[in-house]
Design an enzyme around this catalytic site. Structure first.
Site, PDB file in Angstrom:
ATOM      1  N   HIS A 117       0.839  -1.207   0.000  1.00  0.00           N
ATOM      2  CA  HIS A 117       0.000   0.000   0.000  1.00  0.00           C
ATOM      3  C   HIS A 117       0.876   1.260   0.000  1.00  0.00           C
ATOM      4  CE1 HIS A 117      -2.992  -2.701   2.340  1.00  0.00           C
ATOM      5  NE2 HIS A 117      -3.551  -2.490   1.173  1.00  0.00           N
TER       6      HIS A 117
ATOM      7  N   LYS B 121     -18.157  -8.093   5.810  1.00  0.00           N
ATOM      8  CA  LYS B 121     -16.764  -8.543   5.858  1.00  0.00           C
ATOM      9  C   LYS B 121     -16.269  -8.636   7.302  1.00  0.00           C
ATOM     10  CE  LYS B 121     -12.984  -7.518   2.704  1.00  0.00           C
ATOM     11  NZ  LYS B 121     -12.436  -6.566   1.739  1.00  0.00           N
TER      12      LYS B 121
ATOM     13  N   ARG C 155      -1.698  -6.348  -8.765  1.00  0.00           N
ATOM     14  CA  ARG C 155      -0.556  -7.228  -8.516  1.00  0.00           C
ATOM     15  C   ARG C 155      -0.477  -8.393  -9.475  1.00  0.00           C
ATOM     16  NH1 ARG C 155      -2.613  -7.569  -2.454  1.00  0.00           N
ATOM     17  NH2 ARG C 155      -4.453  -7.265  -3.730  1.00  0.00           N
TER      18      ARG C 155
ATOM     19  N   SER D  75      -2.370  -7.825   2.450  1.00  0.00           N
ATOM     20  CA  SER D  75      -2.830  -7.842   3.843  1.00  0.00           C
ATOM     21  C   SER D  75      -3.221  -9.256   4.243  1.00  0.00           C
ATOM     22  CB  SER D  75      -4.043  -6.920   4.022  1.00  0.00           C
ATOM     23  OG  SER D  75      -3.692  -5.601   3.754  1.00  0.00           O
TER      24      SER D  75
HETATM   25  P1  ADP Z   1      -9.405  -4.433  -0.817  1.00  0.00           P
HETATM   26  O1  ADP Z   1     -10.014  -5.373   0.170  1.00  0.00           O
HETATM   27  O2  ADP Z   1     -10.335  -3.368  -1.292  1.00  0.00           O
HETATM   28  O3  ADP Z   1      -8.644  -5.076  -1.968  1.00  0.00           O
HETATM   29  P2  ADP Z   1      -6.789  -3.868   0.308  1.00  0.00           P
HETATM   30  O4  ADP Z   1      -6.490  -3.090   1.526  1.00  0.00           O
HETATM   31  O5  ADP Z   1      -6.441  -5.309   0.294  1.00  0.00           O
HETATM   32  O6  ADP Z   1      -8.333  -3.633   0.053  1.00  0.00           O
HETATM   33  O7  ADP Z   1      -6.083  -3.196  -0.946  1.00  0.00           O
HETATM   34  C1  ADP Z   1      -6.299  -1.841  -1.282  1.00  0.00           C
HETATM   35  C2  ADP Z   1      -5.623  -1.535  -2.615  1.00  0.00           C
HETATM   36  O8  ADP Z   1      -4.220  -1.691  -2.483  1.00  0.00           O
HETATM   37  C3  ADP Z   1      -6.036  -2.477  -3.757  1.00  0.00           C
HETATM   38  O9  ADP Z   1      -6.121  -1.744  -4.960  1.00  0.00           O
HETATM   39  C4  ADP Z   1      -4.892  -3.434  -3.834  1.00  0.00           C
HETATM   40  O10 ADP Z   1      -4.755  -3.996  -5.124  1.00  0.00           O
HETATM   41  C5  ADP Z   1      -3.723  -2.511  -3.514  1.00  0.00           C
HETATM   42  N1  ADP Z   1      -2.575  -3.266  -3.046  1.00  0.00           N
HETATM   43  C6  ADP Z   1      -2.487  -4.049  -1.949  1.00  0.00           C
HETATM   44  N2  ADP Z   1      -1.260  -4.615  -1.856  1.00  0.00           N
HETATM   45  C7  ADP Z   1      -0.559  -4.177  -2.929  1.00  0.00           C
HETATM   46  C8  ADP Z   1       0.764  -4.418  -3.430  1.00  0.00           C
HETATM   47  N3  ADP Z   1       1.598  -5.244  -2.806  1.00  0.00           N
HETATM   48  N4  ADP Z   1       1.136  -3.793  -4.554  1.00  0.00           N
HETATM   49  C9  ADP Z   1       0.278  -2.982  -5.206  1.00  0.00           C
HETATM   50  N5  ADP Z   1      -0.982  -2.722  -4.812  1.00  0.00           N
HETATM   51  C10 ADP Z   1      -1.400  -3.310  -3.690  1.00  0.00           C
END
Ligand code: ADP
Length: 158
Positions: free
Chosen positions: A18, A42, A91, A129
């Site tokens: 992030h 969720k 990703r 995450s």
């Molecule tokens: P969600 O449940 O909406 O996917 P996340 O917190 O998991 O929420 O992710 C929020 C955003 O961050 C998403 O667009 C996700 O693809 C991006 N993201 C998470 N990890 C990475 C990473 N390692 N590299 C690039 N983008 C990421």
């Protein structure tokens, strides 16, 4: 007009993936609102207050990033905040397929909001995450995937 983006997500917890997307997106927008979406369907590992707090700590010296939580549709949150952009990271091809559907549906709901995608830094494309949660729930050390400033707090939160 200011270019405002919403970066929506669960941030359960925030990872270095992030952080990388946010740092790379800063030159593209005047302001980025990190929007922690609250979805009653969720289950989260960490409470909303902690997830908000960690992001506030990480960006306390970056006036161009603010942190909020929201319920309901992301496009409606964008409208409320006068944000013209949604920021998302990609990703993998499965991320792409999912994001494509969501982005196209969002365009139908609100044509004024455009989604901007950044490809994951190759070295961070395995960071998520959900991997961090798995490691923590199984008693492992997730330090390599979590920003250093909040790593201890994340570890102690469990
Ligand atoms: P969600 O449940 O909406 O996917 P996340 O917190 O998991 O929420 O992710 C929020 C955003 O961050 C998403 O667009 C996700 O693809 C991006 N993201 C998470 N990890 C990475 C990473 N390692 N590299 C690039 N983008 C990421």
């Amino acid at each position: 007009m200011k270019r405002i983006a919403v970066f929506p997500g669960s941030f359960d917890p925030v990872t270095i993936g992030h952080m990388d997307i946010l740092q790379r997106a800063l030159p593209l927008f005047d302001h980025i609102i990190i929007g922690i979406g609250i979805n009653s369907q969720k289950q989260y590992l960490f409470p909303l207050e902690k997830r908000l707090h960690w992001l506030q700590v990480l960006f306390q010296h970056e006036p161009r990033i603010s942190i909020e939580s929201y319920t309901g549709l992301t496009v409606n949150f964008c409208e409320q905040k006068s944000a013209q952009f949604i920021l998302r990271g990609i990703r993998s091809s499965s991320d792409f397929e999912f994001e494509k559907a969501v982005s196209q549906a969002n365009r139908v709901l609100n044509r004024r909001v455009e989604t901007v995608f950044l490809l994951a830094n190759p070295s961070l494309s395995i960071v998520s995450s959900s991997i961090v949660r798995d490691i923590i729930l199984n008693g492992g050390d997730a330090a390599a995937f979590v920003p250093e400033e909040i790593e201890q707090s994340v570890r102690l939160a469990r």
